[in-house]
Structures are given as structure tokens and as C-alpha cells.
Design a protein around this motif. Sequence first.
Motif, short mmCIF file in Angstrom:
data_model
loop_
_atom_site.label_atom_id
_atom_site.label_comp_id
_atom_site.label_asym_id
_atom_site.label_seq_id
_atom_site.Cartn_x
_atom_site.Cartn_y
_atom_site.Cartn_z
N ASP A 452 0.82 -1.22 0.00
CA ASP A 452 0.00 0.00 0.00
C ASP A 452 0.85 1.27 0.00
O ASP A 452 0.45 2.30 0.52
CB ASP A 452 -0.92 0.01 1.23
CG ASP A 452 -1.97 -1.09 1.16
OD1 ASP A 452 -2.52 -1.30 0.06
OD2 ASP A 452 -2.22 -1.75 2.18
N ILE A 457 -0.17 2.43 -5.07
CA ILE A 457 -1.52 2.97 -5.27
C ILE A 457 -1.57 3.74 -6.59
O ILE A 457 -2.54 3.65 -7.36
CB ILE A 457 -1.92 3.88 -4.10
CG1 ILE A 457 -2.01 3.05 -2.81
CG2 ILE A 457 -3.24 4.58 -4.36
CD1 ILE A 457 -2.17 3.88 -1.56
N ARG A 460 -1.82 1.35 -9.46
CA ARG A 460 -3.20 0.84 -9.60
C ARG A 460 -4.09 1.89 -10.26
O ARG A 460 -4.98 1.56 -11.05
CB ARG A 460 -3.75 0.46 -8.22
CG ARG A 460 -3.03 -0.73 -7.59
CD ARG A 460 -3.68 -1.17 -6.28
NE ARG A 460 -2.86 -2.20 -5.63
CZ ARG A 460 -2.11 -2.00 -4.56
NH1 ARG A 460 -2.10 -0.80 -3.97
NH2 ARG A 460 -1.37 -2.96 -4.05
N LEU A 476 -7.93 6.70 -6.28
CA LEU A 476 -6.61 6.15 -6.00
C LEU A 476 -5.54 7.23 -6.04
O LEU A 476 -4.61 7.25 -5.22
CB LEU A 476 -6.29 5.05 -7.01
CG LEU A 476 -7.08 3.74 -6.85
CD1 LEU A 476 -6.91 2.85 -8.08
CD2 LEU A 476 -6.65 3.00 -5.59
#
Length: 499
Positions: A452, A457, A460, A476
Motif C-alpha cells: 500500500d 496505489i 493501480r 486512488l
Amino acid sequence: MKTPLLILLLTAFCSTGFATPDQSPIRLTGAKKGTDTQVIVENLQVVRSEQRLLVAMDFILDSLEVPSNRYRAFTPVIRSTDGQHEQRMKTLIVSGRRQNIVFERDGIDPLYAANCENVRRTEKVPQTYHYNDATETLPWFDNANVYVDCDLCGCGDTLKNEHAFLAPLEKPVIDPYDVTDVTDIVPPYAKKERNLHGSAYITFVVDRWEVKPDYMSNRRELRKITDTLDVMVADPNCSVRQVKIHGWASPESPYEHNKMLAENRAKSLTEYVSHLYNLPADVFAPAEATPENWIGLREAVEKMDEQTLPHRTEILDKINKVLADLGNNITKQADRDEHAIRDTYPAEYRYLLQNVYPGLRRSDYDISFNFSDFTLEQAKEVYKKRPYQLSLRELWDVAHTMEPNSKEYDKVMQQAVIIYPDDPVANLNLANIAIRERDVLKAETLLDRAGDSAEAINSRAVVAIIQKRYDEATRLLDAAEKKGLNVTKNREAIRLLTK
């Protein structure tokens, strides 16, 4: 007076920011004093980005007739559909022999001199000019058209030029891969501490604990431990930190008796192995033991069906009760419940005794060890034969001695995930390579193990942008930005792709 210029555009063309596919030739045909002159345009490309517009084509001059004292001029032009704007590009001038001499002596016609290239036409000889020119992308380019202004009289009078349509200049299709950005993480320096775990099934003489290497299959089982240690001891890049042996006994016989056997057998095995190697005494941890392996028995019974063990449920209940009692240090109850299984379900007990109990008597070994730290040059050599000895940072450094995103570079980063499959940084960096190579499915799988961090992030978010999930991508990016990452480029990508 010359006849109208004819143009045949036999395949449709659309500028998408990439080179156009193969297309039929474009013929520019006019007439002067009854003599046809023809130029063929092939390999037309209009490549448009947010900043620049490139126009490229091949002018095939094989059939173009140019009198010795004249010239022909061809000028690509970007012209708005309402006629209010135009952007002229470099002019191709094809001159006859005497006209070429005049140009060399007196200069090019002032109409074209600021941006042109002069080529002398060699009569009746195949001749091709590879044209390309670029200009700044202007706001009015959307839905403009690309023409070639053709001065076939060689008089420099723009009012007499023919305007040959080449292609529509449509709004460019933006490739999300070109406008998004992912960020790698440089792995931190870390100690290369590793652990190996295994089990050896040493057979001891009944009620004895001395290790007999040649008894039953002991030679084979002992090699599980010694073969591993042999490799480590022989490798100058490896240092053994600790060897720990944990002995297990099966539940038959009284608990206290099993406790004595398990402890002594674990201790005996530890001493046997330690005497084989010239390692510091503190490398071998004090032996540990579990008197009765009820955990292993439960695992074995849970995998059986009721056809094999008709009273499987009842036996499991008794095993769970023993484990609960042992957890509360009630050891005597273990003997009573083990006898209850034997007396209540004798046939099933015999099956367990013959098929399960032998596997419960085992010696687990844990070997913890370190690999040396390497200089970059050493790491490059170690990588060739023993990449598993490198830390994640050393693999990163080796990769960055190679051409970025080359096959060799990608192979090292893939190796990093093989060696460190659960490391978030290794998975993120390989996911970013997959994104750059347009393999979104692979990237998604890797990102599941990328942790994370702000960078993970953000990656993603890039995948979401590529898949047109813009709301999710925005959320995000918000999260990545809160963690301190600059995500301006990817926010701009969403704006460009949705405007």
C-alpha cells in the motif's frame, strides 16, 4: 490554361498520433500544353501529438516532366475547414536543369525561399524525394484538413495553385500509455538473512535415542540436513547463523516416557550433526521437543474420509480435547484419551498406528544463514550463477547497469520476484514494467502483492485509467497524493482522456 488538378485518394486516412497503415498511392495529375505531368504520393503519414504535428510522404517523381527553364512546387498545407486559418509547411521545389542553375546563382523564388528544399529533376530517370516536416500543434487543428498546394506552372503565382486534398486532420486519439506515469521504488539496503525448514524421519531403536546412521533409512534422512549444510559451509559467500532441531514423538506410550524420548532424541541428533562441522558451538541452538505430536495426528485425520475412518468425527473430538488439555498443561489426560481411542475404535486405531503414527515421529530442522554483501562488480558476477545470493537492492543495482527496459533488464527484475515472491517492492517494480509493456493483466496480478505504498496505489490508478475507470483512478490518485506522491501527470492524463 491548365486543366483542373485531379487527385485520387483510394484509402481513407485518419490521424491518430501513429504512423498510418499501408495505403494506395495518391496521384497528383495536371496538364500543361497538352503534356501530362504526374506526381505520385506514397507512404503518407500524419503523426499528431499534443505538442507537434509531423507530415511525411514520398514524392515519386518518375513521371514528372519539368522543362529545363521551369520548376514545380509542392507545399503541404494544414487548412481549417472554415478557411480562416492555414499553416504552410516546407515546400518541395523540383527544378529543371537551367532553372536549377538560376536558383544556385540568384537564389530561390522569394515566395518559397524561407522554407523549401530544391531538387533538380533528372529527366527520364526514376527519382523519389522523402519529404518530412514538423510544426507546432495549434488549437484550430482539430478537424482541419491536410492539402498539397501544387504550383505546376512554375510561375510562383499562388492564385494559380491547385489545392490537392490529402487527408482529414481529426482530433488525435490519445494513448493512455503515453500520458500516464508510474514510479518505481529503489529497494532499501537490507541484511540477507534466510531460513530453510525441513523434516527428517530418523529411526531410533525402541526406547533408545542414539543416532545410528546406518540403521533403517537413516543415512538418507540425515542427508536432508547434512547436504544442505555441506553446500553452505563450502560457499565462502554464506555463513550459517543457527541450526535448530525440534523433535516430535507419536502419542502411543505414556506421555512422560514420550517426553523423555523426544527430548533426548532431539538432543542426540543436534550433537550428531554439530560434530560433523567445524562451526562455532553457539550456532547449534539447544534442542527442542514436543512429547506427542497430536497436532500432526489431527491434520492427518482431518484429511481422511469416513470410508477410511468411520468414526472420524468422534476421533477428532477426542484429539481436540487432548490438545485443549495440553494447552492447559493437563498431560495425564492425554494418555487416557489415547487409550480411549485405542479401546473404543480398535480397528481404526490400528490403521492410524500403522499408517499415520510413523510419520508423526520426525525431527524438524531450521537453518538460518546469511549471504555476504557484494560490491556492484561482485554482484554482477554472482548474478550469472547464483542470483539467489543477492539482496533485492543488489539485483536492482545489477539491473540498472543494463539498458532500461531491455530484455536483460526485465529478466533481472523478474528474477527479483522469483527470489522474493512476497516482497512488495519487487512486485511493484515488475508490475510497472508490465504496464510499460502494455501487459495490464500481468500488472494487476503483481499489484495484488505490491503493498500500500503511494507508488503502488499510483500504479493501480494508472491501470484504472488504461481501463477507463476514471472515478476509481481519481480516488486512488487522491490516496497516493495524501501519502506524498506527486500525481499531477496522471491527473492531467484523466483530463486529456475525458475532455
